[in-house]
Scaffold this motif. Sequence first.
Motif, PDB file in Angstrom:
ATOM      1  N   ALA A 271      25.890  87.445  28.205  1.00 14.37           N
ATOM      2  CA  ALA A 271      26.755  86.871  27.191  1.00 14.37           C
ATOM      3  C   ALA A 271      26.939  85.381  27.439  1.00 14.37           C
ATOM      4  CB  ALA A 271      28.118  87.563  27.198  1.00 14.37           C
ATOM      5  N   LEU A 272      27.372  84.713  26.387  1.00 13.21           N
ATOM      6  CA  LEU A 272      27.759  83.313  26.492  1.00 13.21           C
ATOM      7  C   LEU A 272      29.243  83.244  26.811  1.00 13.21           C
ATOM      8  CD1 LEU A 272      25.994  81.753  23.372  1.00 13.21           C
ATOM      9  CD2 LEU A 272      25.425  81.356  25.781  1.00 13.21           C
ATOM     10  N   SER A 273      29.640  82.194  27.510  1.00 14.35           N
ATOM     11  CA  SER A 273      31.057  81.947  27.715  1.00 14.35           C
ATOM     12  C   SER A 273      31.683  81.611  26.364  1.00 14.35           C
ATOM     13  CB  SER A 273      31.253  80.773  28.683  1.00 14.35           C
ATOM     14  OG  SER A 273      30.815  79.571  28.073  1.00 14.35           O
ATOM     15  N   GLU A 274      32.988  81.689  26.305  1.00  9.50           N
ATOM     16  CA  GLU A 274      33.666  81.352  25.039  1.00  9.50           C
ATOM     17  C   GLU A 274      33.360  79.916  24.630  1.00  9.50           C
ATOM     18  OE1 GLU A 274      37.824  82.359  24.752  1.00  9.50           O
ATOM     19  OE2 GLU A 274      37.494  84.148  25.981  1.00  9.50           O
ATOM     20  N   GLN A 275      33.326  78.994  25.599  1.00  8.13           N
ATOM     21  CA  GLN A 275      33.037  77.600  25.284  1.00  8.13           C
ATOM     22  C   GLN A 275      31.626  77.442  24.733  1.00  8.13           C
ATOM     23  OE1 GLN A 275      34.048  78.730  28.272  1.00  8.13           O
ATOM     24  NE2 GLN A 275      35.779  77.540  29.018  1.00  8.13           N
ATOM     25  N   ALA A 276      30.646  78.120  25.346  1.00  2.00           N
ATOM     26  CA  ALA A 276      29.262  78.007  24.902  1.00  2.00           C
ATOM     27  C   ALA A 276      29.079  78.651  23.530  1.00  2.00           C
ATOM     28  CB  ALA A 276      28.319  78.656  25.907  1.00  2.00           C
ATOM     29  N   LEU A 277      29.787  79.728  23.271  1.00  2.00           N
ATOM     30  CA  LEU A 277      29.682  80.395  21.977  1.00  2.00           C
ATOM     31  C   LEU A 277      30.296  79.535  20.881  1.00  2.00           C
ATOM     32  CD1 LEU A 277      28.698  82.913  20.563  1.00  2.00           C
ATOM     33  CD2 LEU A 277      30.857  83.997  21.089  1.00  2.00           C
ATOM     34  N   ALA A 278      31.385  78.856  21.197  1.00  2.00           N
ATOM     35  CA  ALA A 278      32.070  78.012  20.217  1.00  2.00           C
ATOM     36  C   ALA A 278      31.294  76.735  19.924  1.00  2.00           C
ATOM     37  CB  ALA A 278      33.471  77.665  20.706  1.00  2.00           C
TER      38      ALA A 278
ATOM     39  N   LEU B 272      25.210  81.210  35.786  1.00  2.00           N
ATOM     40  CA  LEU B 272      26.152  82.308  35.583  1.00  2.00           C
ATOM     41  C   LEU B 272      27.532  81.911  36.084  1.00  2.00           C
ATOM     42  CD1 LEU B 272      26.735  85.231  34.788  1.00  2.00           C
ATOM     43  CD2 LEU B 272      25.939  85.920  37.065  1.00  2.00           C
ATOM     44  N   GLY B 273      28.486  81.945  35.188  1.00  2.00           N
ATOM     45  CA  GLY B 273      29.858  81.598  35.531  1.00  2.00           C
ATOM     46  C   GLY B 273      30.680  82.819  35.896  1.00  2.00           C
ATOM     47  N   ALA B 274      31.840  82.544  36.453  1.00  3.46           N
ATOM     48  CA  ALA B 274      32.729  83.611  36.916  1.00  3.46           C
ATOM     49  C   ALA B 274      33.847  83.904  35.920  1.00  3.46           C
ATOM     50  CB  ALA B 274      33.317  83.228  38.272  1.00  3.46           C
ATOM     51  N   GLY B 275      33.852  83.221  34.788  1.00  2.83           N
ATOM     52  CA  GLY B 275      34.910  83.442  33.802  1.00  2.83           C
ATOM     53  C   GLY B 275      36.011  82.410  33.943  1.00  2.83           C
ATOM     54  N   GLY B 276      37.057  82.604  33.153  1.00  2.00           N
ATOM     55  CA  GLY B 276      38.183  81.684  33.199  1.00  2.00           C
ATOM     56  C   GLY B 276      37.791  80.266  32.859  1.00  2.00           C
ATOM     57  N   ASP B 277      38.122  79.336  33.750  1.00  2.00           N
ATOM     58  CA  ASP B 277      37.851  77.917  33.522  1.00  2.00           C
ATOM     59  C   ASP B 277      36.466  77.482  33.979  1.00  2.00           C
ATOM     60  OD1 ASP B 277      40.342  77.570  32.419  1.00  2.00           O
ATOM     61  OD2 ASP B 277      41.275  76.992  34.325  1.00  2.00           O
ATOM     62  N   ASP B 278      35.649  78.412  34.410  1.00  3.96           N
ATOM     63  CA  ASP B 278      34.295  78.084  34.864  1.00  3.96           C
ATOM     64  C   ASP B 278      33.511  77.524  33.678  1.00  3.96           C
ATOM     65  OD1 ASP B 278      31.603  78.140  35.798  1.00  3.96           O
ATOM     66  OD2 ASP B 278      32.138  79.728  37.212  1.00  3.96           O
TER      67      ASP B 278
END
Length: 101
Positions: free
Chosen positions: A93-100, A71-77
């Motif tokens: 949810a997935l992070s934006e990077q993981a979703l992309a 579990l990340g904290a958002g931002g650049d995590d």
Amino acid sequence: MDAHPMRARDPAGIAVLEPLTGEVVAALRYFRGVCHRKQVIDYIDAAHRRAGQLSGAALAEAIVACFERHLGAGGDDHRPFRLPFGPGSHRWALSEQALAG
């Protein structure tokens, strides 16, 4: 190479070292990046039952623990998972990077 449909690769395309992490990523991608944790657990549990693998309460606990470990904290995590409604929420949810990826 593992042909199991729930084995995923991380957003960078590198094989995930912990298979359950890949399964959570794949489940969240199936649900378009965000859904209730019960849906993720049910999705993975069904795949495990079809494959004759561990399922039930022990698997559910392992899935939640896996999610919490990554579990990340958002931002650049760089970690792949997020809680879009904050701590205590069961919406995953997935992070934006993981979703992309």
